[in-house]
Design a protein around this motif. Structure first.
Motif, short mmCIF file in Angstrom:
data_model
loop_
_atom_site.label_atom_id
_atom_site.label_comp_id
_atom_site.label_asym_id
_atom_site.label_seq_id
_atom_site.Cartn_x
_atom_site.Cartn_y
_atom_site.Cartn_z
N GLY A 84 0.80 -1.22 0.00
CA GLY A 84 0.00 0.00 0.00
C GLY A 84 0.83 1.27 0.00
O GLY A 84 0.28 2.37 -0.06
N ALA A 85 2.17 1.12 0.04
CA ALA A 85 3.04 2.30 0.07
C ALA A 85 3.62 2.56 -1.31
O ALA A 85 3.61 1.70 -2.19
CB ALA A 85 4.16 2.10 1.09
N GLY A 86 4.13 3.78 -1.49
CA GLY A 86 4.81 4.12 -2.74
C GLY A 86 3.91 4.19 -3.95
O GLY A 86 4.35 4.03 -5.08
N GLY A 87 2.62 4.45 -3.73
CA GLY A 87 1.70 4.53 -4.86
C GLY A 87 1.29 3.18 -5.41
O GLY A 87 0.74 3.11 -6.50
N LEU A 88 1.55 2.11 -4.67
CA LEU A 88 1.26 0.75 -5.14
C LEU A 88 0.28 0.05 -4.23
O LEU A 88 0.38 0.13 -3.00
CB LEU A 88 2.55 -0.08 -5.19
N SER A 89 -0.67 -0.66 -4.84
CA SER A 89 -1.51 -1.60 -4.11
C SER A 89 -1.64 -2.86 -4.96
O SER A 89 -1.38 -2.83 -6.17
CB SER A 89 -2.88 -1.00 -3.78
N TRP A 90 -2.03 -3.96 -4.34
CA TRP A 90 -1.99 -5.27 -4.99
C TRP A 90 -3.34 -5.95 -4.85
O TRP A 90 -3.93 -5.95 -3.76
CB TRP A 90 -0.88 -6.13 -4.37
N SER A 91 -3.83 -6.57 -5.93
CA SER A 91 -5.17 -7.15 -5.89
C SER A 91 -5.26 -8.37 -6.79
O SER A 91 -4.81 -8.33 -7.94
CB SER A 91 -6.20 -6.11 -6.31
N CYS A 92 -5.84 -9.44 -6.29
CA CYS A 92 -6.07 -10.64 -7.09
C CYS A 92 -7.36 -10.43 -7.90
O CYS A 92 -8.44 -10.27 -7.32
CB CYS A 92 -6.18 -11.86 -6.19
N GLN A 93 -7.23 -10.39 -9.22
CA GLN A 93 -8.35 -10.06 -10.10
C GLN A 93 -8.33 -10.94 -11.34
O GLN A 93 -7.27 -11.31 -11.84
CB GLN A 93 -8.26 -8.60 -10.56
N ASN A 94 -9.53 -11.25 -11.82
CA ASN A 94 -9.70 -11.92 -13.11
C ASN A 94 -9.95 -10.84 -14.16
O ASN A 94 -10.91 -10.08 -14.05
CB ASN A 94 -10.88 -12.90 -13.04
N ALA A 95 -9.10 -10.78 -15.18
CA ALA A 95 -9.21 -9.72 -16.20
C ALA A 95 -10.56 -9.74 -16.90
O ALA A 95 -11.01 -8.71 -17.41
CB ALA A 95 -8.10 -9.87 -17.23
N GLU A 96 -11.21 -10.88 -16.92
CA GLU A 96 -12.50 -11.00 -17.60
C GLU A 96 -13.68 -10.57 -16.73
O GLU A 96 -14.80 -10.41 -17.22
CB GLU A 96 -12.73 -12.44 -18.06
N GLN A 97 -13.44 -10.38 -15.44
CA GLN A 97 -14.52 -10.03 -14.52
C GLN A 97 -13.95 -9.23 -13.36
O GLN A 97 -13.83 -9.71 -12.24
CB GLN A 97 -15.23 -11.29 -14.02
N LEU A 98 -13.60 -7.99 -13.64
CA LEU A 98 -12.98 -7.13 -12.63
C LEU A 98 -13.99 -6.73 -11.56
O LEU A 98 -15.18 -6.56 -11.84
CB LEU A 98 -12.39 -5.89 -13.29
N SER A 99 -13.51 -6.53 -10.35
CA SER A 99 -14.40 -6.18 -9.24
C SER A 99 -14.60 -4.66 -9.12
O SER A 99 -15.33 -4.22 -8.23
CB SER A 99 -13.82 -6.72 -7.92
N TYR A 100 -13.98 -3.87 -9.99
CA TYR A 100 -14.02 -2.42 -9.87
C TYR A 100 -15.27 -1.84 -10.54
O TYR A 100 -15.77 -2.40 -11.52
CB TYR A 100 -12.76 -1.82 -10.49
N PRO A 101 -15.74 -0.69 -10.03
CA PRO A 101 -16.89 -0.04 -10.66
C PRO A 101 -16.52 0.59 -12.00
O PRO A 101 -15.35 0.70 -12.35
CB PRO A 101 -17.28 1.03 -9.64
N ASP A 102 -17.52 1.00 -12.74
CA ASP A 102 -17.31 1.67 -14.02
C ASP A 102 -16.51 2.96 -13.81
O ASP A 102 -16.63 3.62 -12.78
CB ASP A 102 -18.65 2.03 -14.66
N ARG A 103 -15.72 3.29 -14.83
CA ARG A 103 -15.03 4.58 -14.91
C ARG A 103 -14.20 4.87 -13.66
O ARG A 103 -14.27 5.95 -13.07
CB ARG A 103 -16.05 5.70 -15.18
N GLN A 104 -13.34 3.92 -13.31
CA GLN A 104 -12.54 4.02 -12.09
C GLN A 104 -11.11 4.51 -12.36
O GLN A 104 -10.51 5.17 -11.53
CB GLN A 104 -12.48 2.65 -11.42
N PHE A 105 -10.55 4.21 -13.56
CA PHE A 105 -9.12 4.41 -13.80
C PHE A 105 -8.85 5.35 -14.96
O PHE A 105 -9.62 5.43 -15.92
CB PHE A 105 -8.45 3.06 -14.07
N ASP A 106 -7.72 6.04 -14.86
CA ASP A 106 -7.27 6.92 -15.94
C ASP A 106 -6.55 6.14 -17.03
O ASP A 106 -6.54 6.56 -18.19
CB ASP A 106 -6.32 7.98 -15.39
N ALA A 107 -5.93 5.04 -16.66
CA ALA A 107 -5.19 4.22 -17.63
C ALA A 107 -5.26 2.76 -17.21
O ALA A 107 -5.35 2.44 -16.02
CB ALA A 107 -3.73 4.66 -17.74
#
Length: 247
Positions: free
Chosen positions: A109-132
Motif C-alpha cells: 500500500g506504500a509508494g503509490g502501489l496496491s496489490w489485488s487478485c483479479q480476473n481480467a474478464e470479470q474485474l471487481s471495480y466499478p465503471d469509470r474508475q481508472f485513468d489508464a
C-alpha cells in the motif's frame, strides 16, 4: 471447435484454460524475472521502459496494471507519481511482486502501489474508475480476450487510455525463421535449466504463436469500443505496443 480455446497448440474447453494457465504461472513465479532476462537477453527491460514512456503516467493518476504480477511495469509507473493497482489472477505472481516491493522498502500500500487478485474478464471495480489500463505480456494468457478488453473499457474513465505490450508476429525477412527456431528449440531448454520447468515455457512460446497478428488484435481493441487505436511494432513485430482511447 468454436466452444474451445487455445492452450498453446492444444484446443481445450474454456473452463480448463484458467486453471492450466494458473498452474503455469504458479510454477514459474519465483524464476519469472530471471527467465525474462535469460530469454530476451535483457531486452524486455528496454521494451518495458519504452512501454511506460508511451503510457505517460502522471502524478496522482489511477492506473490499473493488469497481469502485473511481479511489479515490473508498476514500479516504473509508480516512480512517475501514478497510483497503481497491480492486479493479477495468480496470487503466487502477486506474492513475488509484493516481496520485490518490500525489498525496495515499500510496504504493501506504500509508494503509490496496491496489490489485488483479479480476473481480467470479470474485474471487481466499478465503471469509470481508472485513468489508464495497462497489460504487459498477459493478454495472450486470458481465456476470452474480448471479455478482458470489454472490462478494460468499462473500468476506464472517459478520456482514459488502454496500453498493451505483447509478443506478436515478426515481419522482418529472414529473422522470423531464426526466431521461430530459437523460441521453439532453445527457450524450453532454458526454462528447464533456469526454472526447472520445460513444459511451462513450451506453453508460453506456443501461446505467442496462437496470439492474433497485429491488425487482428487491433480490430479486437476497436470492437471493444476503443477509438484512435494504434500499433507500434518493436523489432519488426517481435513485440508490439497496442493502444486505444475511451472517448
Amino acid at each position: 471447435m468454436s466452444d474451445q480455446v487455445s492452450f498453446g497448440y492444444e484446443d481445450i474447453a474454456p473452463e480448463d484454460k484458467t486453471a492450466r494457465v494458473g498452474g503455469v504461472f504458479s510454477s514459474v513465479a519465483s524464476k519469472y524475472d530471471i527467465m525474462n532476462d535469460a530469454m530476451s537477453g535483457g531486452l524486455h527491460r528496454l521494451w518495458k521502459d519504452q512501454f511506460v514512456r508511451r503510457v505517460k503516467p502522471q502524478p496522482g493518476e489511477a492506473v490499473l496494471d493488469m497481469a502485473g504480477g511481479t511489479g515490473d511495469i508498476a514500479f516504473r509507473m509508480a516512480a512517475k507519481g501514478a497510483e497503481v493497482v497491480v492486479a493479477d489472477i495468480n496470487q503466487d505472481m502477486l506474492d513475488v511482486g509484493i516481496e520485490r516491493a518490500m525489498e525496495r522498502g515499500l510496504s504493501e500500500g506504500a509508494g503509490g502501489l496496491s496489490w489485488s487478485c483479479q480476473n481480467a474478464e470479470q474485474l471487481s471495480y466499478p465503471d469509470r474508475q481508472f485513468d489508464a489500463y495497462t497489460i504487459a505480456f498477459g493478454i495472450r494468457n486470458v481465456t476470452h480476450i474480448d471479455r478482458a478488453l470489454a472490462e478494460a473499457h468499462r473500468v476506464l474513465k472517459f478520456g482514459g487510455r488502454f496500453y498493451c505490450l505483447e509478443f506478436s508476429t515478426m515481419t522482418w525477412p529472414g529473422m522470423k525463421q531464426a526466431y521461430d527456431s530459437y523460441s521453439h528449440k532453445l527457450v524450453p531448454q532454458i526454462g528447464k535449466a533456469v526454472a526447472g520447468d520445460e513444459n511451462s515455457y513450451r506453453y508460453l512460446i506456443e501461446s505467442i504463436r496462437r496470439f492474433p497478428p497485429m491488425p487482428e488484435f487491433e480490430k479486437l481493441i476497436r470492437d471493444a469500443g476503443f477509438a484512435r487505436t494504434r500499433v507500434e511494432p518493436i523489432m519488426g513485430g517481435l513485440v508490439a505496443i497496442h493502444s486505444g482511447w475511451k472517448i
